[in-house]
Design a protein around this motif. Structure first.
Motif, PDB file in Angstrom:
ATOM      1  N   VAL A 163      -3.682  -6.019   0.104  1.00 41.20           N
ATOM      2  CA  VAL A 163      -3.676  -4.446  -0.300  1.00 41.20           C
ATOM      3  C   VAL A 163      -3.994  -3.717   0.805  1.00 41.20           C
ATOM      4  O   VAL A 163      -5.153  -4.142   1.100  1.00 41.20           O
TER       5      VAL A 163
ATOM      6  N   VAL B  83     -12.456  -9.139  -1.716  1.00 42.25           N
ATOM      7  CA  VAL B  83     -12.310  -7.772  -2.174  1.00 42.25           C
ATOM      8  C   VAL B  83     -13.278  -6.972  -1.171  1.00 42.25           C
ATOM      9  O   VAL B  83     -14.390  -7.478  -0.894  1.00 42.25           O
TER      10      VAL B  83
ATOM     11  N   HIS C 173      -9.875  -4.564  -6.733  1.00 43.37           N
ATOM     12  CA  HIS C 173     -10.344  -3.405  -6.398  1.00 43.37           C
ATOM     13  C   HIS C 173      -9.581  -2.259  -7.124  1.00 43.37           C
ATOM     14  O   HIS C 173      -8.702  -2.303  -7.585  1.00 43.37           O
TER      15      HIS C 173
ATOM     16  N   TYR D 140      -5.348  -0.012   2.605  1.00 42.07           N
ATOM     17  CA  TYR D 140      -5.569   1.361   2.485  1.00 42.07           C
ATOM     18  C   TYR D 140      -6.322   2.199   3.412  1.00 42.07           C
ATOM     19  O   TYR D 140      -7.153   1.764   3.800  1.00 42.07           O
TER      20      TYR D 140
ATOM     21  N   GLU E 185      -8.180  -5.704  -0.310  1.00 36.23           N
ATOM     22  CA  GLU E 185      -8.174  -6.865  -1.455  1.00 36.23           C
ATOM     23  C   GLU E 185      -7.070  -7.879  -0.821  1.00 36.23           C
ATOM     24  O   GLU E 185      -6.067  -7.650  -0.290  1.00 36.23           O
TER      25      GLU E 185
ATOM     26  N   GLY F  24       0.891  -1.317  -0.027  1.00 41.74           N
ATOM     27  CA  GLY F  24      -0.110   0.041   0.001  1.00 41.74           C
ATOM     28  C   GLY F  24       0.694   1.174  -0.024  1.00 41.74           C
ATOM     29  O   GLY F  24       1.976   1.090   0.226  1.00 41.74           O
TER      30      GLY F  24
ATOM     31  N   PRO G 108      -6.547  -8.035 -10.938  1.00 46.57           N
ATOM     32  CA  PRO G 108      -6.909  -7.045  -9.691  1.00 46.57           C
ATOM     33  C   PRO G 108      -8.204  -6.874  -9.612  1.00 46.57           C
ATOM     34  O   PRO G 108      -8.923  -6.389 -10.568  1.00 46.57           O
TER      35      PRO G 108
ATOM     36  N   TYR H 232      -8.413   0.401  -6.532  1.00 45.05           N
ATOM     37  CA  TYR H 232      -7.143   0.816  -5.748  1.00 45.05           C
ATOM     38  C   TYR H 232      -5.992  -0.189  -6.225  1.00 45.05           C
ATOM     39  O   TYR H 232      -4.735   0.598  -6.383  1.00 45.05           O
ATOM     40  N   THR H 233      -6.230  -1.103  -6.135  1.00 39.52           N
ATOM     41  CA  THR H 233      -5.075  -2.443  -6.605  1.00 39.52           C
ATOM     42  C   THR H 233      -4.700  -2.030  -8.209  1.00 39.52           C
ATOM     43  O   THR H 233      -3.592  -2.103  -8.309  1.00 39.52           O
ATOM     44  N   ARG H 234      -5.709  -1.681  -9.030  1.00 38.78           N
ATOM     45  CA  ARG H 234      -5.473  -1.651 -10.172  1.00 38.78           C
ATOM     46  C   ARG H 234      -4.598  -0.302 -10.542  1.00 38.78           C
ATOM     47  O   ARG H 234      -3.768  -0.168 -11.207  1.00 38.78           O
TER      48      ARG H 234
ATOM     49  N   ILE I 120      -3.595 -11.116  -7.962  1.00 36.66           N
ATOM     50  CA  ILE I 120      -3.367  -9.865  -7.745  1.00 36.66           C
ATOM     51  C   ILE I 120      -2.660  -8.926  -9.029  1.00 36.66           C
ATOM     52  O   ILE I 120      -3.058  -8.146  -9.519  1.00 36.66           O
TER      53      ILE I 120
ATOM     54  N   LEU J 148       4.946  -2.950  -5.484  1.00 35.25           N
ATOM     55  CA  LEU J 148       4.210  -4.026  -5.595  1.00 35.25           C
ATOM     56  C   LEU J 148       5.009  -5.137  -6.523  1.00 35.25           C
ATOM     57  O   LEU J 148       4.835  -6.305  -6.410  1.00 35.25           O
TER      58      LEU J 148
END
Length: 317
Positions: free
Chosen positions: A227, A311, A248, A229, A235, A48, A246, A250-252, A242, A215
């Motif tokens: 992950v 997720v 979420h 946040y 996630e 993160g 991905p 945010y993950t993307r 992942i 990452l």
């Protein structure tokens, strides 16, 4: 298989005080309700942005920072409830590799004393036995036995991190929290230390919680990835899930920022909200390009997805 470590509802809040009487006027919610499981022999990557609570979570698990609420069940024992005497007995199985290979080593102590301090604290009184185990563990991390008689400033950054790894390993722990162990090192040295950690995992049957903001590093080291946040895990999935799918937003966004990726770059708007006053509902909604009205009203739970991942997003199921 039973988890070696199970974290349930873990919270670590820091009071904000103001005024002449230093009254508490708020709480910084650094970790705010985290659930995690780590299986024996597994490496769980925790990733993160800076300030999301990764390091605080790792240190709360070890009780280097006292958690505010929740359970930390290690090997069937809730360590969050133990008194100091019983916690000391558990600490030999729970160790940490610090991020800073300079500040984490006492400059006035010889390397042998730094590495062997935990042995003495845990009842190994024989100097000959301590010296043998120190020599053995220094060799395991790629350092000559002569290093034991030298001071930390005589070593390079990568060598000093090897000393920190040796200190964590000398008690033969079951779980190691690796708190961004390569982020302070030169790029040329990072791969050497990562390969060393991977080899030591096999040699000593270790379990890692591997904390990082990169990452690519987490993907290389981890079996599964969580992950994080703004104090919450958004996630969890295998490293492959992942990387390739991905779920979420945010993950993307994090993945799109990894150099060399073919994904279209996702630029997040705004700043990370303050953990003192996190947004209502989904904490990522103020920066999410997909946010809808429900995201402001209802905080999404970390639920199972048909892919096998978990997720916390209203729009990913």
């Amino acid at each position: 298989m039973t988890a070696l470590l199970s974290v349930r509802g873990l919270k670590t809040h820091f009071p904000v005080r103001a005024g002449a009487l230093r009254r508490t006027v708020g709480q910084i919610r650094a970790v705010d309700g985290v659930d995690l499981d780590i299986m024996p022999g597994e490496t769980l990557g925790l990733v993160g942005e800076s300030g999301c609570g990764k390091s605080t979570l790792g240190r709360s698990i070890l009780r280097l920072i006292e958690p505010t609420a929740g359970q930390v069940i290690f090997d069937g024992i809730d360590v969050a409830t133990l008194d100091a005497r019983r916690m000391k007995a558990i600490r030999r199985d729970l160790q940490i590799i610090f991020q800073d290979p300079v500040g984490s080593l006492n400059p006035r102590m010889h390397v042998g004393d730094i590495v062997g301090e935990g042995l003495h604290a845990n009842g190994v009184r024989s100097r000959a036995e301590r010296d043998h185990r120190i020599k053995e563990i220094l060799a395991a991390v790629g350092l000559d036995a002569s290093a034991a008689g030298r001071f930390p400033h005589e070593f390079s950054g990568g060598q000093r991190q090897r000393i920190g790894i040796a200190r964590a390993l000398v008690l033969r722990p079951k779980l190691i929290v690796a708190d961004e162990p390569v982020s302070a090192l030169d790029v040329s040295v990072q791969s050497q230390v990562l390969n060393l950690l991977a080899a030591l995992r096999q040699q000593f049957s270790l379990t890692y919680l591997f904390v990082a903001h990169d990452l690519a590093v987490v993907d290389y080291m981890s079996d599964r990835v969580a992950v994080m946040y703004l104090g919450r895990v958004v996630e969890v999935g295998t490293a492959r899930q992942i990387r390739t799918n991905p779920l979420h937003p945010y993950t993307r966004a994090l993945l799109s920022a990894v150099p060399g990726r073919e994904r279209q770059r996702i630029v997040l708007s705004g700043e990370v909200p303050s953990p003192l006053t996190p947004p209502s509902g989904c904490r990522f909604r103020t920066r999410c390009p997909m946010a809808q009205e429900i995201c402001a009203r209802v905080e999404p739970a970390l639920d199972a997805h048909p892919s096998g991942a978990r997720v916390a997003c209203h729009l990913s199921h």
